[in-house]
Design an enzyme around this catalytic site. Sequence first.
Site, mmCIF file in Angstrom:
data_model
loop_
_atom_site.group_PDB
_atom_site.id
_atom_site.type_symbol
_atom_site.label_atom_id
_atom_site.label_comp_id
_atom_site.label_asym_id
_atom_site.label_seq_id
_atom_site.Cartn_x
_atom_site.Cartn_y
_atom_site.Cartn_z
ATOM 1 N N LYS A 1 0.856 -1.180 0.000
ATOM 2 C CA LYS A 1 0.000 0.000 0.000
ATOM 3 C C LYS A 1 0.899 1.239 0.000
ATOM 4 C CE LYS A 1 -4.087 -1.668 -0.103
ATOM 5 N NZ LYS A 1 -4.877 -1.338 -1.298
ATOM 6 N N LYS B 1 3.506 4.309 -9.276
ATOM 7 C CA LYS B 1 2.604 5.188 -8.514
ATOM 8 C C LYS B 1 3.397 6.284 -7.798
ATOM 9 C CE LYS B 1 -1.269 2.177 -7.324
ATOM 10 N NZ LYS B 1 -1.890 1.418 -6.236
ATOM 11 N N CYS C 1 33.893 0.815 31.403
ATOM 12 C CA CYS C 1 33.535 2.017 32.154
ATOM 13 C C CYS C 1 32.912 1.655 33.510
ATOM 14 C CB CYS C 1 32.656 2.922 31.313
ATOM 15 S SG CYS C 1 32.853 4.632 31.810
ATOM 16 N N GLY D 1 31.465 -0.982 34.131
ATOM 17 C CA GLY D 1 31.841 -2.392 34.242
ATOM 18 C C GLY D 1 33.250 -2.555 34.812
ATOM 19 N N PHE D 2 34.145 -1.649 34.416
ATOM 20 C CA PHE D 2 35.522 -1.603 34.939
ATOM 21 C C PHE D 2 35.472 -1.268 36.430
ATOM 22 C CE2 PHE D 2 38.666 1.703 36.084
ATOM 23 C CZ PHE D 2 39.887 1.120 35.800
ATOM 24 N N HIS E 1 35.544 3.390 26.589
ATOM 25 C CA HIS E 1 34.616 2.587 25.789
ATOM 26 C C HIS E 1 35.341 2.142 24.513
ATOM 27 C CE1 HIS E 1 30.858 3.651 27.971
ATOM 28 N NE2 HIS E 1 31.587 4.675 28.342
ATOM 29 N N GLU F 1 34.491 0.119 22.394
ATOM 30 C CA GLU F 1 33.582 -0.113 21.257
ATOM 31 C C GLU F 1 33.473 1.086 20.318
ATOM 32 O OE1 GLU F 1 32.842 -0.114 24.417
ATOM 33 O OE2 GLU F 1 31.051 1.058 24.864
HETATM 34 N N1 GLN Z 1 28.841 6.092 35.998
HETATM 35 C C1 GLN Z 1 30.250 5.909 35.817
HETATM 36 C C2 GLN Z 1 30.976 7.239 35.805
HETATM 37 O O1 GLN Z 1 30.372 8.264 35.586
HETATM 38 C C3 GLN Z 1 30.526 5.145 34.544
HETATM 39 C C4 GLN Z 1 30.134 5.892 33.331
HETATM 40 C C5 GLN Z 1 29.986 4.987 32.133
HETATM 41 O O2 GLN Z 1 29.872 3.790 32.269
HETATM 42 N N2 GLN Z 1 29.948 5.563 30.954
HETATM 43 O O3 GLN Z 1 32.161 7.277 36.010
#
Ligand code: GLN
Length: 571
Positions: free
Chosen positions: A216, A252, A414, A416-417, A541, A543
């Site tokens: 459509k 169309k 971050c 996670g670290f 980061h 990534e």
């Molecule tokens: N909250 C943490 C800080 O501000 C980690 C930040 C993050 O993971 N981007 O240091």
Amino acid sequence: MDAEFLAQISDRSSEENFTSVPGGYAKGKTKYVIITGSVMSGIGKGIFSSALGKTLQDRGLKVAPIKVEAYLNIDSGTLSPYRHGEVFVLDDGTETDMDLGSYERFLDADLSKDNFTTHGQIYHNIILKERRGDYNGRDVQYIPHVTGETKLVLRNLAMKSKADIVLVEIGGTVGDYENLFAMESVRELIYEEGKENACLVNLTYIIEPRHLGEFKSKAAQIGLKQLMGLGLQPDIIVCRSQTPITPIVRQKISMNANVPIEGVFNTYDVDNIYRLPLFYREQGIDEAILRHLGLSERHRVNGSRSLKEWTEKNIVQLKGEVTIGIAGKYTGTSDTYISIVKALEQCSVLTRTKVNVKWIEATDVETGKKKIGEEMKGVDGLIIPGGFGIRGVEGKVICARYVRENGVPFLGICYGFQIAVIEFARNVCSIKNASTEEVKKDSENNIICILPEQEEVDGLGGTLRLGGFDIRVKKGTLAWELYGRKEKVRERFRHRYNVNTKFIDVLEKNGMVFSGMAPTKRIMQILELPGHPYFIGTQYHAEFTSRPLKPNPLYLGLVKAAIKRKEGAGK
Ligand code: GLN
């Protein structure tokens, strides 16, 4: 600048006490490809634009992309990743929409603040100019001042980048109130630059309701009419659909929008987005755009195989598979962690192994709704991604402990670290109430504390430690090996807290190695645990710098370790 152009723009601009043309600007030197979307959001305008950019770049053109966001935020830094997807960070510290990540990956380019703007920024500039008195008694208006400022941003990028093509992606959809002035700005830009110097592309959507089983095109037609109602005549229309559209639909659309059928294209769902640039090439989208801009003779494809090779390298046969867990708290949408998912995909290509992602909701682990042992079944490696705030932290600590004690390959990013450090402090160094200032304000055992430079900072927007910084990598460590024995690398940061220097000694004595540090400050940036198969944390980061065919080494290390673990388990 040619005389006619001057007469058309600069004279009038000076009368209005502003200019939309930077000094020394030469019309036609840089051309513009402007991409708008119709019917609805979420049709993949960002992916379309970046894949198209790749196709153009492959013909030897210098392409400078810019995303114009309609919202009033100055940047994306204060936006919730749950609503808007990941906040991407550029090397210069600009916090942007995740589409910039897509541009960087497709174009393999480091972008800057010049490649991103928002209405918030545009209004902010105007208000600053008004307060300075720059408008000299003139009332400041949406037209010409807002449109003028927007055109200035686009032309500044053209001049600064010296690009052949500035690729402008207008955020939002035709018909939004929010982006009306962006639309009007590009209408003026096209008029002033001349049709031969600007190509307007509309990405529209062809609906295929399941209960009808046919296409459509009415919604697309209405969207295109709305675009034309704004004085914007598309030169190229790309119909996005789930499956290939029929010739009737193309006809169309063509008739409805005054676009010859040769200018109406179709892009539909593909199994791999890295197919798209070549797919656009095969359809002739880049050719049609360049023909419109008078560049197709100068930038012929010349039988070049480079795009084909790039596609073949990115889409490979995969043999085995591994599963990487991502223990975050925004697991409702994968866009929240899109650069992480992309980095894993890139590792998948290089290792020829399918990398499955398993989302582990940290809050469920925290509340006991899910048991960690159960969650980790079949998981060959774990990522604890970045994050903010209190919710889910204890769940992530449980995950970090599990992977440390069970030899599961781990990458902490971050937050996670920081969580890996807290967990180690609690369970290895016996600092029972170890925590972070982000969670507990005044505890003496805050292993993670605010960065000294952040103590005086007020407000949330743009105030974190942001962007690319150098890292001194300790010789002989795992990180040093992974980075190809380089002692200096550069990665991108976005944080407010860091490892409290008071605790570094005790952490090190107990076996944690800080293998990467800021060159001149005592900011810990990489950690590892010798003796563990793969345990790495980064304050940055990784990534954000991971690219197709060149995955970030720490991600590649994780995936390789996960493969090794899985193979070992199979024996
Ligand atoms: N909250 C943490 C800080 O501000 C980690 C930040 C993050 O993971 N981007 O240091």
